[in-house]
Scaffold this motif. Structure first.
Motif, PDB file in Angstrom:
ATOM      1  N   ILE A 128       4.884  22.555  69.699  1.00 43.73           N
ATOM      2  CA  ILE A 128       5.033  23.289  70.965  1.00 43.73           C
ATOM      3  C   ILE A 128       5.063  24.792  70.692  1.00 43.73           C
ATOM      4  N   ALA A 129       5.739  25.166  69.606  1.00 40.09           N
ATOM      5  CA  ALA A 129       5.931  26.594  69.320  1.00 40.09           C
ATOM      6  C   ALA A 129       4.704  27.254  68.690  1.00 40.09           C
ATOM      7  N   ARG A 130       3.747  26.442  68.258  1.00 40.53           N
ATOM      8  CA  ARG A 130       2.633  26.997  67.463  1.00 40.53           C
ATOM      9  C   ARG A 130       1.663  27.842  68.285  1.00 40.53           C
ATOM     10  N   PHE A 131       1.404  27.434  69.531  1.00 43.44           N
ATOM     11  CA  PHE A 131       0.414  28.141  70.351  1.00 43.44           C
ATOM     12  C   PHE A 131       1.028  28.571  71.686  1.00 43.44           C
ATOM     13  N   ASP A 132       0.511  29.651  72.258  1.00 46.76           N
ATOM     14  CA  ASP A 132       1.004  30.077  73.570  1.00 46.76           C
ATOM     15  C   ASP A 132       0.230  29.342  74.673  1.00 46.76           C
TER      16      ASP A 132
END
Lengths: 267, 220
Positions: free
Chosen positions: B59-63
């Motif tokens: 979840i945190a890897r891409f905006d």
């Protein structure tokens, strides 16, 4: 000795500010080792991602943790393992005592482990399951000399070990930036099958785009078999994405204790 | 496995009413479970549910635009998800993937064990390609930190370090609350577990290097 009540593991990776896949294998190995419950705590830190190596100085503050095994998830010793990691983690030697009672044990990088040869062979078998080894050339791709490290030397050592087993028709080192070049694979080999394994920690831009382009296969294309110039070319994912690297990380932590008994008693 | 000090500290923080961290809201559930979502997704019933703490890394890897987030404390956490976790231990793992390292730094701060490193010391320590970053001028450093670390569009961390050992403010362009751990850097005004920054990150060091190199080129 590793104890599930008082030992912690810190896996150090390079990470990247541009490549989202760079840290993925390190995080996956950490998750797998955490799941096994071998250590009281398992964490990662990265040179170019978060948490940073400096952040890691504040990890493992549980008073029950007496030792922290620091394992570099790097393919070879070099600038990062000899300069950057000790400097950023303030390691003063193979064993560094913190907070009076906690010893940080600086282990060898995963790429140094003796099982690396078997991991490369396993990778080659997985990507080309039907290819007879006697009719196959195995190419181990290294970075080359752009970086100030010994990855090319480490790749060469692996090739020598695999060659000595006399299983493959040919075993060769190839590099992205120096001869023998990966782009010359057709000239360098004479067998029907050619297996290419990147000797890298993660599937980054090199293994997604650069190496496929140099091999003449579609950039970002699926790994596996490609029919080119009447040959079967098998292209593997980076060696560091192998889930068995979790075992190698654990083995490197164990190896610290078996190799440095003097430091243990100093803790 | 025994409860680690960090998990105990996290439990205490939650009990004290700190139910937000960065852009994430933590909601207590039955049976010791926790549900996490983006603070701006409160009340939505179309969120995609996950249950594995490791999902946080994905979840945190891409905006929201699908762009890689090299700085996890940048104010561009993806929306549209809900993560249900079984225990404080799982919560800790997930938060460590959303905001890597921040929980440990927060616990160190709470225990008066957090030492901050001045920017000049961080820069002076660099070797190799980053060694040149130490040459950054005072004015350039002031501007760089003011832009790069700003909570509005830059980074949601609370700066704990100073520019040098004399205690110079990191940047006169940043408001006083940027250095206040009690302030909610999202601007939403809630009680939060702060994302403390005890030392300039590698991204800022890299930007300092670029600034020096740009200046060298302009001077030629």
């Amino acid at each position: 000795m590793i104890s599930r009540s008082c030992s912690a593991l810190l896996i150090v990776g390079h990470g990247s500010t541009v490549n989202p896949d760079s840290s993925a294998p390190t995080l996956a190995h950490a998750a797998e080792i955490r799941r096994r419950g071998i250590f009281a705590d398992v964490a990662c830190c990265f040179w170019k991602e978060e948490p940073s190596l400096r952040d890691a100085l504040f990890f493992f503050r549980d008073p029950g943790i007496r030792e922290v095994y620091v394992v570099p998830n790097f393919i070879s010793e070099g600038y990062f393992t000899r300069t950057v990691i000790p400097r950023e983690l303030e390691l003063t030697g193979a064993g560094t005592t913190r907070h009076g009672v906690q010893v940080w044990k600086y282990c060898d990088p995963v790429g140094n482990h003796e099982s690396m040869t078997e991991r490369l062979l396993q990778r080659a078998r997985e990507v080309a399951p039907g290819a007879a080894e006697a009719e196959t050339s195995l190419l181990i791709v290294g970075h080359g000399t752009e970086l100030n490290d010994n990855s090319a030397v480490a790749a060469k050592e692996q090739v020598e070990k695999i060659r000595a087993l006399d299983r493959y028709a040919a075993v060769l080192n190839v590099y992205m930036e120096e001869p023998p070049l990966v782009s010359d694979w057709l000239k360098l080999t004479g067998t029907k099958n050619v297996v290419v394994v990147p000797f890298f920690i993660s599937d980054g831009l090199h293994s997604y785009e650069d190496i496929p382009a140099l091999l003449g296969i579609e950039s970002g294309s699926d790994r596996g078999r490609h029919e080119l110039h009447g040959r079967s070319l098998f292209y593997s994912t980076a060696i560091g994405t192998d889930p068995k690297f979790a075992d190698v990380i654990i083995e490197q932590a164990k190896a610290f204790d078996s190799r440095k008994p003097v430091l243990q008693s100093a803790s | 496995m025994s409860s680690l000090a960090q998990e105990v500290a996290l439990g205490k923080s939650l009990a004290a009413g700190l139910w937000c961290i960065g852009q994430i809201a933590i909601e207590p559930q039955e049976n010791g479970r926790f549900a996490l979502n983006h603070r701006e997704d409160a009340g939505r019933n179309d969120l995609i549910a996950h249950t594995q703490p490791e999902k946080a890394a994905e979840i945190a890897r891409f905006d929201d635009a699908g762009k890689y987030r090299p700085l996890k404390t940048a104010p561009n956490l993806r929306r549209g998800w809900r993560l249900v976790l079984e225990s404080v231990a799982e919560l800790r793992v997930a938060l460590d993937l959303f905001y890597p390292g921040r929980l440990d730094v927060f616990v160190a701060w709470e225990n008066n064990a957090l030492s901050a490193t001045p920017l000049r010391e961080t820069l002076a320590r660099q070797t190799g390609m980053y060694r040149v970053a130490a040459k950054i001028g005072e004015e350039e450093a002031n501007t760089l930190v003011g832009n790069f670390c700003a909570s509005d569009g830059g980074c949601l961390r609370t700066i704990m370090w100073r520019r040098d050992e004399n205690g110079t403010t990191p940047s006169t362009l940043l408001p006083a609350e940027k250095f206040d751990p009690r302030y909610d850097q999202t601007g939403l005004g809630e009680t939060v577990i702060p994302l403390l920054c005890q030392e300039a990150c590698n991204l800022l060091v890299a930007e300092a290097r670029k600034s020096v190199q740009g200046q060298d080129r302009r001077g030629q």
